[in-house]
Motif scaffolding. Structure first.
Motif, PDB file in Angstrom:
ATOM      1  N   TYR A 150       0.832  -1.204   0.000  1.00 21.45           N
ATOM      2  CA  TYR A 150       0.000   0.000   0.000  1.00 21.45           C
ATOM      3  C   TYR A 150       0.866   1.253   0.000  1.00 21.45           C
ATOM      4  CZ  TYR A 150      -3.893  -3.046   1.196  1.00 21.45           C
ATOM      5  OH  TYR A 150      -4.839  -4.024   1.176  1.00 21.45           O
ATOM      6  N   ASN A 151       0.816   2.003  -1.095  1.00 19.24           N
ATOM      7  CA  ASN A 151       1.466   3.306  -1.156  1.00 19.24           C
ATOM      8  C   ASN A 151       0.387   4.338  -0.831  1.00 19.24           C
ATOM      9  OD1 ASN A 151       2.673   5.733  -1.899  1.00 19.24           O
ATOM     10  ND2 ASN A 151       3.869   4.785  -3.521  1.00 19.24           N
ATOM     11  N   TYR A 152       0.178   4.571   0.471  1.00 17.97           N
ATOM     12  CA  TYR A 152      -0.961   5.369   0.916  1.00 17.97           C
ATOM     13  C   TYR A 152      -1.016   6.776   0.327  1.00 17.97           C
ATOM     14  CZ  TYR A 152      -1.934   1.699   4.318  1.00 17.97           C
ATOM     15  OH  TYR A 152      -2.224   0.499   4.912  1.00 17.97           O
ATOM     16  N   PRO A 153       0.083   7.535   0.314  1.00 16.78           N
ATOM     17  CA  PRO A 153       0.000   8.893  -0.238  1.00 16.78           C
ATOM     18  C   PRO A 153      -0.456   8.912  -1.697  1.00 16.78           C
ATOM     19  CG  PRO A 153       2.020   8.627   1.019  1.00 16.78           C
ATOM     20  CD  PRO A 153       1.420   7.268   0.875  1.00 16.78           C
ATOM     21  N   VAL A 154       0.103   7.998  -2.503  1.00 14.68           N
ATOM     22  CA  VAL A 154      -0.252   7.970  -3.924  1.00 14.68           C
ATOM     23  C   VAL A 154      -1.705   7.539  -4.112  1.00 14.68           C
ATOM     24  CG1 VAL A 154       0.223   6.877  -6.149  1.00 14.68           C
ATOM     25  CG2 VAL A 154       2.121   7.575  -4.668  1.00 14.68           C
ATOM     26  N   ILE A 155      -2.130   6.509  -3.374  1.00 12.63           N
ATOM     27  CA  ILE A 155      -3.511   6.035  -3.491  1.00 12.63           C
ATOM     28  C   ILE A 155      -4.483   7.115  -3.027  1.00 12.63           C
ATOM     29  CG2 ILE A 155      -5.171   4.355  -2.601  1.00 12.63           C
ATOM     30  CD1 ILE A 155      -2.948   2.302  -2.520  1.00 12.63           C
ATOM     31  N   LEU A 156      -4.128   7.835  -1.968  1.00  7.43           N
ATOM     32  CA  LEU A 156      -4.983   8.912  -1.462  1.00  7.43           C
ATOM     33  C   LEU A 156      -5.114  10.028  -2.492  1.00  7.43           C
ATOM     34  CD1 LEU A 156      -6.357   9.799   1.332  1.00  7.43           C
ATOM     35  CD2 LEU A 156      -4.404  11.304   1.532  1.00  7.43           C
ATOM     36  N   LEU A 157      -3.983  10.443  -3.066  1.00  8.83           N
ATOM     37  CA  LEU A 157      -4.002  11.514  -4.063  1.00  8.83           C
ATOM     38  C   LEU A 157      -4.757  11.084  -5.317  1.00  8.83           C
ATOM     39  CD1 LEU A 157      -0.357  12.895  -3.747  1.00  8.83           C
ATOM     40  CD2 LEU A 157      -2.467  14.052  -3.082  1.00  8.83           C
ATOM     41  N   THR A 158      -4.568   9.825  -5.709  1.00 11.95           N
ATOM     42  CA  THR A 158      -5.302   9.325  -6.874  1.00 11.95           C
ATOM     43  C   THR A 158      -6.794   9.309  -6.602  1.00 11.95           C
ATOM     44  OG1 THR A 158      -3.399   7.922  -7.401  1.00 11.95           O
ATOM     45  CG2 THR A 158      -5.456   7.460  -8.559  1.00 11.95           C
ATOM     46  N   GLY A 159      -7.175   8.963  -5.367  1.00 13.18           N
ATOM     47  CA  GLY A 159      -8.584   8.998  -4.984  1.00 13.18           C
ATOM     48  C   GLY A 159      -9.175  10.389  -5.125  1.00 13.18           C
ATOM     49  N   LEU A 160      -8.423  11.408  -4.705  1.00 13.71           N
ATOM     50  CA  LEU A 160      -8.876  12.789  -4.872  1.00 13.71           C
ATOM     51  C   LEU A 160      -9.056  13.129  -6.347  1.00 13.71           C
ATOM     52  CD1 LEU A 160      -6.607  14.580  -2.240  1.00 13.71           C
ATOM     53  CD2 LEU A 160      -9.099  14.371  -2.138  1.00 13.71           C
ATOM     54  N   GLY A 161      -8.087  12.716  -7.161  1.00 14.62           N
ATOM     55  CA  GLY A 161      -8.157  12.999  -8.601  1.00 14.62           C
ATOM     56  C   GLY A 161      -9.312  12.291  -9.274  1.00 14.62           C
ATOM     57  N   VAL A 162      -9.553  11.037  -8.879  1.00 14.99           N
ATOM     58  CA  VAL A 162     -10.660  10.272  -9.456  1.00 14.99           C
ATOM     59  C   VAL A 162     -11.997  10.913  -9.106  1.00 14.99           C
ATOM     60  CG1 VAL A 162     -11.923   8.086  -9.282  1.00 14.99           C
ATOM     61  CG2 VAL A 162      -9.449   8.070  -9.621  1.00 14.99           C
ATOM     62  N   GLY A 163     -12.149  11.347  -7.848  1.00 18.75           N
ATOM     63  CA  GLY A 163     -13.391  11.995  -7.445  1.00 18.75           C
ATOM     64  C   GLY A 163     -13.639  13.271  -8.222  1.00 18.75           C
ATOM     65  N   LEU A 164     -12.581  14.049  -8.430  1.00 18.34           N
ATOM     66  CA  LEU A 164     -12.705  15.285  -9.201  1.00 18.34           C
ATOM     67  C   LEU A 164     -13.130  14.982 -10.632  1.00 18.34           C
ATOM     68  CD1 LEU A 164     -12.226  18.372  -8.930  1.00 18.34           C
ATOM     69  CD2 LEU A 164      -9.933  17.984  -9.837  1.00 18.34           C
ATOM     70  N   LEU A 165     -12.515  13.980 -11.228  1.00 14.86           N
ATOM     71  CA  LEU A 165     -12.856  13.581 -12.595  1.00 14.86           C
ATOM     72  C   LEU A 165     -14.286  13.072 -12.680  1.00 14.86           C
ATOM     73  CD1 LEU A 165     -11.791  12.979 -15.525  1.00 14.86           C
ATOM     74  CD2 LEU A 165     -11.368  10.671 -14.695  1.00 14.86           C
ATOM     75  N   THR A 166     -14.670  12.253 -11.693  1.00 15.12           N
ATOM     76  CA  THR A 166     -16.035  11.725 -11.671  1.00 15.12           C
ATOM     77  C   THR A 166     -17.055  12.851 -11.633  1.00 15.12           C
ATOM     78  OG1 THR A 166     -15.289   9.721 -10.526  1.00 15.12           O
ATOM     79  CG2 THR A 166     -17.630  10.229 -10.416  1.00 15.12           C
ATOM     80  N   GLY A 167     -16.801  13.840 -10.811  1.00 11.80           N
ATOM     81  CA  GLY A 167     -17.723  14.964 -10.704  1.00 11.80           C
ATOM     82  C   GLY A 167     -17.784  15.804 -11.962  1.00 11.80           C
ATOM     83  N   LEU A 168     -16.644  15.997 -12.618  1.00 12.93           N
ATOM     84  CA  LEU A 168     -16.594  16.863 -13.798  1.00 12.93           C
ATOM     85  C   LEU A 168     -17.187  16.213 -15.039  1.00 12.93           C
ATOM     86  CD1 LEU A 168     -13.082  18.545 -13.478  1.00 12.93           C
ATOM     87  CD2 LEU A 168     -15.300  19.678 -13.322  1.00 12.93           C
ATOM     88  N   VAL A 169     -16.799  14.978 -15.323  1.00 10.75           N
ATOM     89  CA  VAL A 169     -17.170  14.383 -16.621  1.00 10.75           C
ATOM     90  C   VAL A 169     -17.993  13.107 -16.501  1.00 10.75           C
ATOM     91  CG1 VAL A 169     -15.207  15.410 -17.803  1.00 10.75           C
ATOM     92  CG2 VAL A 169     -14.955  13.159 -16.769  1.00 10.75           C
ATOM     93  N   GLY A 170     -18.454  12.761 -15.306  1.00 14.95           N
ATOM     94  CA  GLY A 170     -19.332  11.604 -15.179  1.00 14.95           C
ATOM     95  C   GLY A 170     -18.631  10.278 -15.347  1.00 14.95           C
ATOM     96  N   ALA A 171     -17.301  10.267 -15.272  1.00 13.05           N
ATOM     97  CA  ALA A 171     -16.540   9.039 -15.416  1.00 13.05           C
ATOM     98  C   ALA A 171     -16.361   8.399 -14.055  1.00 13.05           C
ATOM     99  CB  ALA A 171     -15.170   9.332 -16.032  1.00 13.05           C
ATOM    100  N   GLY A 172     -16.641   7.101 -13.970  1.00 14.83           N
ATOM    101  CA  GLY A 172     -16.455   6.410 -12.709  1.00 14.83           C
ATOM    102  C   GLY A 172     -15.008   6.390 -12.276  1.00 14.83           C
ATOM    103  N   GLY A 173     -14.096   6.557 -13.234  1.00 16.75           N
ATOM    104  CA  GLY A 173     -12.684   6.668 -12.899  1.00 16.75           C
ATOM    105  C   GLY A 173     -11.919   5.372 -12.920  1.00 16.75           C
ATOM    106  N   GLY A 174     -12.545   4.306 -13.413  1.00 22.89           N
ATOM    107  CA  GLY A 174     -11.866   3.013 -13.431  1.00 22.89           C
ATOM    108  C   GLY A 174     -10.583   3.023 -14.229  1.00 22.89           C
ATOM    109  N   PHE A 175     -10.542   3.844 -15.292  1.00 17.01           N
ATOM    110  CA  PHE A 175      -9.331   3.859 -16.110  1.00 17.01           C
ATOM    111  C   PHE A 175      -8.202   4.616 -15.415  1.00 17.01           C
ATOM    112  CE2 PHE A 175     -12.283   7.099 -17.592  1.00 17.01           C
ATOM    113  CZ  PHE A 175     -11.527   8.252 -17.604  1.00 17.01           C
ATOM    114  N   LEU A 176      -8.487   5.261 -14.270  1.00 17.80           N
ATOM    115  CA  LEU A 176      -7.444   5.795 -13.397  1.00 17.80           C
ATOM    116  C   LEU A 176      -7.236   4.894 -12.181  1.00 17.80           C
ATOM    117  CD1 LEU A 176      -8.216   9.622 -13.302  1.00 17.80           C
ATOM    118  CD2 LEU A 176      -6.396   8.475 -14.549  1.00 17.80           C
TER     119      LEU A 176
END
Length: 271
Positions: A150-176
């Motif tokens: 578990y690389n917690y910092p990277v996974i946490l930051l990616t989670g933030l990015g995925v949520g932002l993407l999901t909100g903006l373009v309706g993508a579930g974010g699986g490809f991230l």
């Protein structure tokens, strides 16, 4: 029913099949189908995509959980920050994007075009990480030989990015989500797929709930029919995934994402 709509409903099966096979790609298919075949405004299409992909992913996630192909610890690490950034995007960013960002001669760069171009750009960037081979990644066959790192910092930051993407373009974010799980948690592909489905369902359904509670009119008849077909598709995808190696899925999915992203860019900016 017009032939284009019949084609759109048939393609709804592919939305689910993509999620069943590779734990992602549902929104990559759903948003273009809603926009280009059903002529739904991109802002509304991104919201509808959240419900379609979220409901379908939940079914697939439960199926994978029974097969012990879900890492719930990772799902929580991803889920909490992504929910927060998702609501920031839907409530604080999208409403303040102007309807027209700029014009150049006869070309009008609208809010709708901006969202589709952003969607396509992220798809292309994510596809590169999926196409490139990863020598350190776990194969499905070797999944029992090493513990997940578990690389917690990277996974946490990616989670933030995925949520932002999901909100903006309706993508579930699986490809991230899947590249992050495969590369940063050293997770075998099929475990990453199952975990991704749970994260996607959490993000997407909560994002749609916020949209629905805002008082907008929702075409539930259309949304229910499309989602039901996508759920049928995910069962087909899960069955097919048992016969295909995870490494092959990753590479094939990468090329698929790149192709779709390139098409959307050309469609929005040049055609």
């Amino acid at each position: 029913m017009p032939e284009a709509e019949i084609l759109g409903y048939v393609l709804a099966l592919l939305v689910g099949a993509s999620l069943g096979l590779i734990g992602s790609g549902g929104s990559i298919l759903a948003v273009p189908i809603l926009v280009y075949i059903f002529s739904i405004d991109p802002v509304i299409a991104t919201a509808y995509s959240l419900f379609i992909v979220g409901s379908t992913s939940l079914v697939g996630g439960l199926k994978n959980a029974f097969q012990k192909n879900v890492d719930f610890k990772t799902a929580v690490i991803f889920g909490l920050p992504s929910i927060a950034s998702l609501y920031v995007a839907r409530l604080l960013i999208i409403p303040f994007i102007p309807d027209v960002l700029f014009t150049w001669e006869d070309f009008v760069f609208s809010k709708a075009i901006f969202l589709m171009v952003l969607f396509a750009a992220v798809m292309i960037v994510a596809s590169i990480s999926m196409i490139r081979p990863c020598e350190d990644c776990l194969s499905d066959e070797a999944s029992g030989e090493r513990k997940i790192a578990y690389n917690y910092p990277v996974i946490l930051l990616t989670g933030l990015g995925v949520g932002l993407l999901t909100g903006l373009v309706g993508a579930g974010g699986g490809f991230l989500i899947i590249p992050a799980l495969v590369f940063f948690a050293k997770m075998p592909m099929k475990l990453a797929v199952g975990t991704s489905l749970f994260i996607i369902s959490l993000n997407s359904l909560l994002g749609f709930a916020g949209y629905a509670l805002s008082g907008v009119v929702i075409n539930w008849h259309f949304l229910t029919l499309f989602t039901a077909l996508a759920i049928v598709g995910i069962w087909l995808g899960i069955l097919l995934s048992k016969k295909i190696k995870g490494s092959n899925l990753k590479t094939a999915f990468g090329w698929f994402v790149m192709t779709m992203g390139t098409y959307i860019l050309v469609k929005e900016l040049l055609l």
